[in-house]
Design a protein around this motif. Structure first.
Motif, PDB file in Angstrom:
ATOM      1  N   ALA A   1     -11.493 -45.043   2.393  1.00 32.94           N
ATOM      2  CA  ALA A   1     -11.855 -43.638   2.251  1.00 32.94           C
ATOM      3  C   ALA A   1     -11.826 -42.936   3.597  1.00 32.94           C
ATOM      4  O   ALA A   1     -12.119 -43.514   4.632  1.00 32.94           O
ATOM      5  N   GLY A   2     -11.478 -41.649   3.556  1.00 35.51           N
ATOM      6  CA  GLY A   2     -11.449 -40.860   4.775  1.00 35.51           C
ATOM      7  C   GLY A   2     -10.130 -40.146   4.992  1.00 35.51           C
ATOM      8  O   GLY A   2     -10.058 -39.180   5.747  1.00 35.51           O
ATOM      9  N   GLY A   3      -9.066 -40.596   4.339  1.00 30.42           N
ATOM     10  CA  GLY A   3      -7.775 -39.953   4.500  1.00 30.42           C
ATOM     11  C   GLY A   3      -7.592 -38.834   3.493  1.00 30.42           C
ATOM     12  O   GLY A   3      -8.303 -38.706   2.499  1.00 30.42           O
ATOM     13  N   GLY A   4      -6.593 -37.977   3.741  1.00 31.31           N
ATOM     14  CA  GLY A   4      -6.288 -36.889   2.843  1.00 31.31           C
ATOM     15  C   GLY A   4      -5.410 -37.348   1.690  1.00 31.31           C
ATOM     16  O   GLY A   4      -4.866 -38.450   1.677  1.00 31.31           O
ATOM     17  N   PHE A   5      -5.251 -36.465   0.698  1.00 33.34           N
ATOM     18  CA  PHE A   5      -4.444 -36.764  -0.481  1.00 33.34           C
ATOM     19  C   PHE A   5      -3.046 -36.207  -0.285  1.00 33.34           C
ATOM     20  O   PHE A   5      -2.868 -35.021  -0.014  1.00 33.34           O
ATOM     21  N   ASP A   6      -2.045 -37.081  -0.409  1.00 35.39           N
ATOM     22  CA  ASP A   6      -0.641 -36.703  -0.277  1.00 35.39           C
ATOM     23  C   ASP A   6      -0.031 -36.692  -1.671  1.00 35.39           C
ATOM     24  O   ASP A   6       0.246 -37.742  -2.257  1.00 35.39           O
ATOM     25  N   PHE A   7       0.202 -35.500  -2.219  1.00 32.97           N
ATOM     26  CA  PHE A   7       0.707 -35.397  -3.593  1.00 32.97           C
ATOM     27  C   PHE A   7       2.128 -35.934  -3.703  1.00 32.97           C
ATOM     28  O   PHE A   7       2.461 -36.613  -4.696  1.00 32.97           O
TER      29      PHE A   7
END
Length: 248
Positions: free
Chosen positions: A15-21
């Motif tokens: 956890a801690g990273g952004g979401f890459d669609f």
């Protein structure tokens, strides 16, 4: 979601990273889940729209699969639940990387594994049932053939897609168990050549020679500066020596 590189747990980065669609939509697991969603929609849509017809001798609508309503109801039920489950697991795939607790990720992967395995089996039963009833249908007057064939075909395709999802979930579960396993303490091997355990083996002792310090005595003829003066019965206060009171 399968991730490569960096620390991860149960197929997703910590956890801690952004979401890459863009990265999410190109993952094999996401593609197969979308295909399962489409196949389930085709199965129950074909039956609900064209799966029931009126026979020439009755006004009651019957299932196109050998007039077996149970076959149509089973296919619709399996298809609707699979359709909703695909949406739910897609949302869960997005949320898993944001889970900081490895135990929660484990439960999510176990739910995916259990449901995918169960629906692989149920789709196999659905395909066998529909194929058997379709082959036993002799009165094909007014029967929408394309809808019947599409239902049988896409129920067979669903077996493959849900089987692949089961394989992906099993791989994530196995990797997750290995990644989050906490190493346990193990005692060091005993050394049979020493009477002491390895942890408590005494170190070598090298004694040092003590040299006492030599002190030089003071000569006895030197005055003692700390010696008290002799005792006097009526000591005169300092500064009053030789003072005589005046006579009046």
């Amino acid at each position: 979601m399968e991730e490569t590189g960096g620390a991860s747990a149960y197929g997703a980065k910590l956890a801690g990273g952004g979401f890459d669609f863009n990265k999410f939509i190109r993952q094999p697991q996401t593609i197969v889940r979308l295909l399962s969603w489409i196949f389930a929609m085709v199965v129950f849509a074909c039956i609900t729209t064209e799966g029931y017809i009126n026979s020439a001798h009755s006004a009651e609508a019957k299932c196109i699969f050998n007039q077996n309503d149970s076959a149509c109801q089973y296919a619709v039920g399996i298809g609707v639940i699979a359709f909703l489950a695909c949406v739910g697991f897609l949302v869960l795939d997005v949320y898993v990387p944001f889970m900081s607790n490895a135990q929660e990720r484990k439960y999510a992967v176990m739910a995916d594994l259990g449901f995918s395995g169960a629906w692989t089996f149920l789709w196999f039963v659905c395909f066998c049932l529909l194929a058997s009833q379709w082959g036993s249908t002799h009165d094909i007057r007014g029967v929408p053939m394309d809808a019947g064939r599409a239902t049988v075909a896409f129920s067979f395709f669903s077996i493959a897609t849900w089987g692949i999802l089961t394989y992906f979930a099993l791989g994530r579960f196995r990797r997750g168990v290995n990644e989050v396993t906490i190493p346990t303490y193990a005692d060091p091997p005993l050394d049979h050549h020493t009477p002491y355990p390895p942890t408590y083996a005494p170190t070598s002792y090298n004694p040092t020679t003590y040299t006492p310090t030599t002190y030089t005595a003071y000569p006895s003829n030197m005055p003692d500066i700390h010696q008290q003066p002799p005792f006097t019965p009526n000591p005169q206060p300092p500064g009053d020596a030789g003072y005589q009171p005046p006579n009046y």
